[in-house]
Design a protein around this motif. Structure first.
Motif, PDB file in Angstrom:
ATOM      1  N   LYS A 144       0.844  -1.206   0.019  1.00  0.00           N
ATOM      2  CA  LYS A 144      -0.018  -0.050   0.081  1.00  0.00           C
ATOM      3  C   LYS A 144       0.858   1.021   0.197  1.00  0.00           C
ATOM      4  CE  LYS A 144      -4.348  -1.134   2.174  1.00  0.00           C
ATOM      5  NZ  LYS A 144      -5.361  -0.778   3.269  1.00  0.00           N
ATOM      6  N   LYS A 145       1.869   1.226   1.060  1.00  0.00           N
ATOM      7  CA  LYS A 145       2.558   2.504   1.224  1.00  0.00           C
ATOM      8  C   LYS A 145       3.649   2.801   0.030  1.00  0.00           C
ATOM      9  CE  LYS A 145       4.230   3.507   5.261  1.00  0.00           C
ATOM     10  NZ  LYS A 145       5.016   3.117   6.499  1.00  0.00           N
ATOM     11  N   ARG A 146       4.383   1.584  -0.437  1.00  0.00           N
ATOM     12  CA  ARG A 146       5.517   1.594  -1.585  1.00  0.00           C
ATOM     13  C   ARG A 146       4.987   1.569  -2.957  1.00  0.00           C
ATOM     14  NH1 ARG A 146       9.912   1.511   1.982  1.00  0.00           N
ATOM     15  NH2 ARG A 146       9.670   0.532   4.201  1.00  0.00           N
ATOM     16  N   VAL A 147       3.811   0.994  -3.230  1.00  0.00           N
ATOM     17  CA  VAL A 147       3.716   0.745  -4.390  1.00  0.00           C
ATOM     18  C   VAL A 147       2.438   1.570  -4.946  1.00  0.00           C
ATOM     19  CG1 VAL A 147       3.085  -1.207  -6.176  1.00  0.00           C
ATOM     20  CG2 VAL A 147       4.592  -1.879  -4.316  1.00  0.00           C
ATOM     21  N   TYR A 148       1.252   1.574  -4.208  1.00  0.00           N
ATOM     22  CA  TYR A 148      -0.040   1.791  -4.688  1.00  0.00           C
ATOM     23  C   TYR A 148      -0.239   3.376  -4.130  1.00  0.00           C
ATOM     24  CZ  TYR A 148      -0.373  -3.173  -5.433  1.00  0.00           C
ATOM     25  OH  TYR A 148      -0.304  -4.508  -5.865  1.00  0.00           O
ATOM     26  N   ALA A 149       0.055   3.725  -2.770  1.00  0.00           N
ATOM     27  CA  ALA A 149      -0.103   5.069  -2.664  1.00  0.00           C
ATOM     28  C   ALA A 149       0.585   6.108  -3.332  1.00  0.00           C
ATOM     29  CB  ALA A 149      -0.023   5.193  -1.074  1.00  0.00           C
ATOM     30  N   PRO A 150      -0.148   7.030  -3.482  1.00  0.00           N
ATOM     31  CA  PRO A 150       0.751   8.314  -4.429  1.00  0.00           C
ATOM     32  C   PRO A 150       1.816   8.923  -3.520  1.00  0.00           C
ATOM     33  CG  PRO A 150      -1.710   9.156  -3.541  1.00  0.00           C
ATOM     34  CD  PRO A 150      -1.387   7.616  -3.292  1.00  0.00           C
ATOM     35  N   ARG A 151       2.567   9.612  -3.851  1.00  0.00           N
ATOM     36  CA  ARG A 151       3.489  10.239  -3.305  1.00  0.00           C
ATOM     37  C   ARG A 151       2.965  11.605  -2.836  1.00  0.00           C
ATOM     38  NH1 ARG A 151       4.700   6.120  -3.202  1.00  0.00           N
ATOM     39  NH2 ARG A 151       6.444   4.713  -4.206  1.00  0.00           N
ATOM     40  N   VAL A 152       3.126  11.972  -1.492  1.00  0.00           N
ATOM     41  CA  VAL A 152       2.514  12.963  -0.884  1.00  0.00           C
ATOM     42  C   VAL A 152       3.489  13.906  -0.242  1.00  0.00           C
ATOM     43  CG1 VAL A 152       0.798  13.818   0.587  1.00  0.00           C
ATOM     44  CG2 VAL A 152       0.288  11.918  -0.565  1.00  0.00           C
ATOM     45  N   ASN A 153       3.805  15.214  -0.537  1.00  0.00           N
ATOM     46  CA  ASN A 153       4.540  16.151   0.118  1.00  0.00           C
ATOM     47  C   ASN A 153       3.782  17.117   0.860  1.00  0.00           C
ATOM     48  OD1 ASN A 153       6.847  17.726   0.992  1.00  0.00           O
ATOM     49  ND2 ASN A 153       7.092  18.435  -1.101  1.00  0.00           N
ATOM     50  N   GLY A 154       3.400  16.710   2.109  1.00  0.00           N
ATOM     51  CA  GLY A 154       2.641  17.765   2.918  1.00  0.00           C
ATOM     52  C   GLY A 154       1.341  17.245   2.728  1.00  0.00           C
ATOM     53  N   GLU A 155       0.493  17.598   1.440  1.00  0.00           N
ATOM     54  CA  GLU A 155      -0.709  17.233   1.038  1.00  0.00           C
ATOM     55  C   GLU A 155      -0.905  17.110  -0.426  1.00  0.00           C
ATOM     56  OE1 GLU A 155      -3.194  20.337   3.072  1.00  0.00           O
ATOM     57  OE2 GLU A 155      -3.547  21.131   1.327  1.00  0.00           O
ATOM     58  N   LEU A 156      -2.111  16.302  -0.784  1.00  0.00           N
ATOM     59  CA  LEU A 156      -2.498  16.181  -2.042  1.00  0.00           C
ATOM     60  C   LEU A 156      -3.840  16.177  -2.479  1.00  0.00           C
ATOM     61  CD1 LEU A 156      -1.264  15.431  -4.984  1.00  0.00           C
ATOM     62  CD2 LEU A 156      -1.365  13.036  -4.276  1.00  0.00           C
ATOM     63  N   LEU A 157      -4.306  16.736  -3.345  1.00  0.00           N
ATOM     64  CA  LEU A 157      -5.941  16.671  -3.449  1.00  0.00           C
ATOM     65  C   LEU A 157      -5.945  15.809  -4.900  1.00  0.00           C
ATOM     66  CD1 LEU A 157      -8.520  17.911  -2.635  1.00  0.00           C
ATOM     67  CD2 LEU A 157      -8.344  19.771  -4.586  1.00  0.00           C
ATOM     68  N   MET A 158      -7.119  14.872  -4.729  1.00  0.00           N
ATOM     69  CA  MET A 158      -6.978  14.011  -5.861  1.00  0.00           C
ATOM     70  C   MET A 158      -8.543  13.860  -6.163  1.00  0.00           C
ATOM     71  SD  MET A 158      -4.096  11.037  -5.777  1.00  0.00           S
ATOM     72  CE  MET A 158      -4.604  10.327  -7.272  1.00  0.00           C
ATOM     73  N   GLY A 159      -8.900  13.218  -7.346  1.00  0.00           N
ATOM     74  CA  GLY A 159     -10.254  13.274  -7.790  1.00  0.00           C
ATOM     75  C   GLY A 159     -10.418  12.570  -9.187  1.00  0.00           C
TER      76      GLY A 159
END
Length: 298
Positions: A136-151
């Motif tokens: 989950k952490k290393r492969v699938y989750a997006p890289r976040v620097n602080g915060e990230l808005l997705m949709g």
């Protein structure tokens, strides 16, 4: 001032539930309301809540067992605030959880979902990351620097490749969830189903790297009990096929392809095979093998 509704649909271990409640009481931000809906019959629980004597905490016991989805629906009907959390009764809120999500809501008014940083712990409360959570952490989750808005389709595709969010830690916009509702016939995929429904409806997710929640993963969870029999993967397969058809109809072909492939779910099934064989679950092992191979189990 915005107050956060924390809903606790309870069934299971009393001590772990009490630890979860104490973690809510220890929040640095006092602007929360806790509602516990007890779907069990443990005799000591009502008295324990009565002794808390905190006006922000309310407790009720169901007259009859409603099951997972039924209790989720009851909890949702009791939400009074614009945003809520459907917390797991064996999870832990770190002291800054409420402050973190309330700050995110204030910064992004109207946000449908807030996913803060999560640490996985074991049954004893110690940090623990197995293969699933590392992926989950290393492969699938997006890289976040602080915060990230997705949709939109990018978020749907990302989650269907590998569901990297942790349902009990997410803060939800109440109106959006009430419009979507909880689907019948789902237990272990109920969380992903809701997330995809909200994304298809136009809701966005704010992802924060601020660590403020502990998700407990241990062998007595509903999903783990069902895994060796293959039941969870039968449900998962039906879900992924149905969602792929809906996404194709919406024109989200990339997300539909990720749903039909559901590679992370198939890899997860492969990791459960040794346990099924060890527990002499022959039918479960066959179901797991079919899921690994991508067979249509309906």
């Amino acid at each position: 001032m915005t107050t956060l509704d924390i809903m606790l649909p309870y069934y299971g271990d009393v001590a772990l539930m009490q630890a979860a409640v104490r973690s809510i009481l220890a929040q640095s931000d006092p602007n929360w309301r806790l509602t516990v809906v007890d779907d069990g019959q443990e005799p000591s629980v009502p008295g324990w809540f009565a002794e808390l004597d905190d006006p922000r905490v309310s407790y009720q016991r169901n007259e009859q067992n409603l099951g997972v989805t039924g209790n989720y629906r009851k909890c949702l009907g009791l939400v009074r605030e614009e945003h809520f959390v459907m917390m797991g009764t064996d999870d832990i809120m770190l002291p800054e959880y409420v402050a973190t999500v309330r700050a995110a809501i204030a910064k992004h008014p109207g946000i449908g979902m807030v996913q803060p940083g999560v640490q996985v712990i074991d049954g004893a409360g110690k940090p623990a990351e197995g293969l699933v959570d590392q992926a989950k952490k290393r492969v699938y989750a997006p890289r976040v620097n602080g915060e990230l808005l997705m949709g939109g389709e990018p978020l749907a595709t990302s989650l269907l490749r590998g569901c990297w969010v942790y349902f009990p830690s997410i803060c939800w916009r109440t109106e959006a969830v009430r419009k979507a509702g909880f689907r019948d016939g789902l237990e272990v995929t109920q969380d992903l189903a809701l997330e995809i429904d909200l994304i298809q409806a136009g809701e966005q997710m704010l992802i924060s790297e601020t660590l403020c929640f502990q998700y407990r993963r241990h062998a007595v969870s509903i999903s783990s009990q069902q895994a060796f029999t293959g039941r969870r993967f039968q449900e998962a397969n039906r879900f992924f096929v149905e969602v792929a058809d809906r996404l194709d109809a919406q024109g989200w072909t990339k997300a539909a392809k990720a749903s039909r492939l559901h590679l992370s779910s198939r890899i997860h099934a492969a990791t459960m095979l040794p346990g099924a064989l060890k527990n002499r679950q022959a039918d479960g092992a066959r179901t797991l093998l079919r899921h690994v191979a991508g067979a249509d189990i309906r």
